[in-house]
Design an enzyme around this catalytic site. Sequence first.
Site, mmCIF file in Angstrom:
data_model
loop_
_atom_site.group_PDB
_atom_site.id
_atom_site.type_symbol
_atom_site.label_atom_id
_atom_site.label_comp_id
_atom_site.label_asym_id
_atom_site.label_seq_id
_atom_site.Cartn_x
_atom_site.Cartn_y
_atom_site.Cartn_z
ATOM 1 N N MET A 21 0.816 -1.208 0.107
ATOM 2 C CA MET A 21 -0.159 -0.007 -0.047
ATOM 3 C C MET A 21 1.106 1.334 0.008
ATOM 4 O O MET A 21 1.798 1.348 0.638
ATOM 5 C CB MET A 21 -1.012 0.213 1.153
ATOM 6 C CG MET A 21 -1.919 -1.169 1.254
ATOM 7 S SD MET A 21 -3.053 -1.236 -0.282
ATOM 8 C CE MET A 21 -3.988 0.519 -0.048
ATOM 9 N N CYS A 103 -3.275 -9.296 4.688
ATOM 10 C CA CYS A 103 -3.010 -8.093 5.294
ATOM 11 C C CYS A 103 -3.630 -8.126 6.895
ATOM 12 O O CYS A 103 -4.903 -8.680 6.998
ATOM 13 C CB CYS A 103 -3.903 -7.008 4.581
ATOM 14 S SG CYS A 103 -3.901 -5.419 5.402
ATOM 15 N N ASN A 214 7.528 -15.483 0.359
ATOM 16 C CA ASN A 214 7.654 -14.035 0.524
ATOM 17 C C ASN A 214 7.942 -13.752 2.094
ATOM 18 O O ASN A 214 7.645 -14.588 2.896
ATOM 19 C CB ASN A 214 6.094 -13.349 0.299
ATOM 20 C CG ASN A 214 6.070 -11.957 0.821
ATOM 21 O OD1 ASN A 214 5.203 -11.537 1.285
ATOM 22 N ND2 ASN A 214 7.156 -11.317 0.422
ATOM 23 N N GLY A 216 11.194 -11.118 4.127
ATOM 24 C CA GLY A 216 12.455 -11.143 4.722
ATOM 25 C C GLY A 216 13.749 -11.257 3.635
ATOM 26 O O GLY A 216 14.635 -11.365 3.982
ATOM 27 N N ARG A 237 9.716 -4.782 0.862
ATOM 28 C CA ARG A 237 10.252 -3.614 1.053
ATOM 29 C C ARG A 237 11.844 -3.385 0.781
ATOM 30 O O ARG A 237 11.810 -2.179 -0.004
ATOM 31 C CB ARG A 237 10.206 -3.473 2.474
ATOM 32 C CG ARG A 237 9.055 -3.106 3.236
ATOM 33 C CD ARG A 237 9.170 -3.346 4.677
ATOM 34 N NE ARG A 237 9.068 -4.760 5.193
ATOM 35 C CZ ARG A 237 9.290 -5.011 6.236
ATOM 36 N NH1 ARG A 237 9.618 -4.203 7.332
ATOM 37 N NH2 ARG A 237 9.140 -6.441 6.644
#
Length: 335
Positions: A21, A103, A214, A216, A237
């Site tokens: 987001m 989420c 998904n 790390g 990220r």
Amino acid sequence: MNTTAAHPANAARRFSIAPMMDWTTRDYRAFARTLTRRALLYTEMVTTGALLYGSPRERFLGYDAVEHPLALQLGGSDAGELAECAAVAEAWGYDEVNLNVGCPSDRVQNNLIGACLMAHPEKVAAAVKAMQAAASIPVTVKCRIGIDDQDEDADLERFVSTVADAGCRTFTVHARKAWLQGLSPKQNRDVPPLNYARVHRLKMRHPALHIGLNGGLKTLDACADELERVDSVMVGREAYQNPWLLAEVDSRLYGEANPAAERMEAALAFRPYIAKRLAEGARLNHVTRHTLGLFQGCPGGRQFRRHLAENAHREGAGLSVYDDALGRVKAPAAA
């Protein structure tokens, strides 16, 4: 559902950038394409309510053709609404539609969206079945390894098996639990420990399913190592904050030429897109904020970021601000 490897989304799925987001906007995705042509890209999560009752749809679904292969991530739990949205996604040219079952925010929990759905595998199965009936593009699920007191492989196994029985063949698993009680969404991204082994065991139990991992992953070495155990990897990220990570994805993971040999080459390749978006009325800072990490660790990289931060938001800021920021970078920097 099209499950052939030749489908654009399935062919690209080996490496993907996670839906995030406020981060994986259309402008970020276009920027990412200056660094990797092959990775599968995801939109931010779009709720069924926003898509069906918000306006205009361009706000939620608009993208540039360069972004393909591209998946739309949906948030919702009503099978009929999700089916309608899956049909809309296909009509708009998306290559995949993905259901968010990961989420952890309070807002989506209250609407039975996201990770809380892991406690309702039958509801997810019904939604997947309806979505597949409404669209021919792949329908996939992104989930966690569990929520709250779900602490055994059996809970993840029950979820995946139930949804797979409804026809879903592709699961991307964030290898952390989501604590819906006691942790904030931000804490849920870091505090629960990673448990890759649980995802590895899931793949061993379901060799016919596509199981992606998904959570790390920070280097392409780590990604390549995980690809020995799972079918695909998804990076979040790190791909955003350190975008140069993407520069070797095509060569390392797909055996194809990389789009850019140097960071400056990628920055300049993004320039025509910025000009186009400005002509469409976008503000400069909304587009260039996604480039701030490109010159991380390079001479002049801090000055590049500072110049954009101090000037790109100003009224009427144009392409010259971006050019001036690039002028702060001392020399093009290869990997």
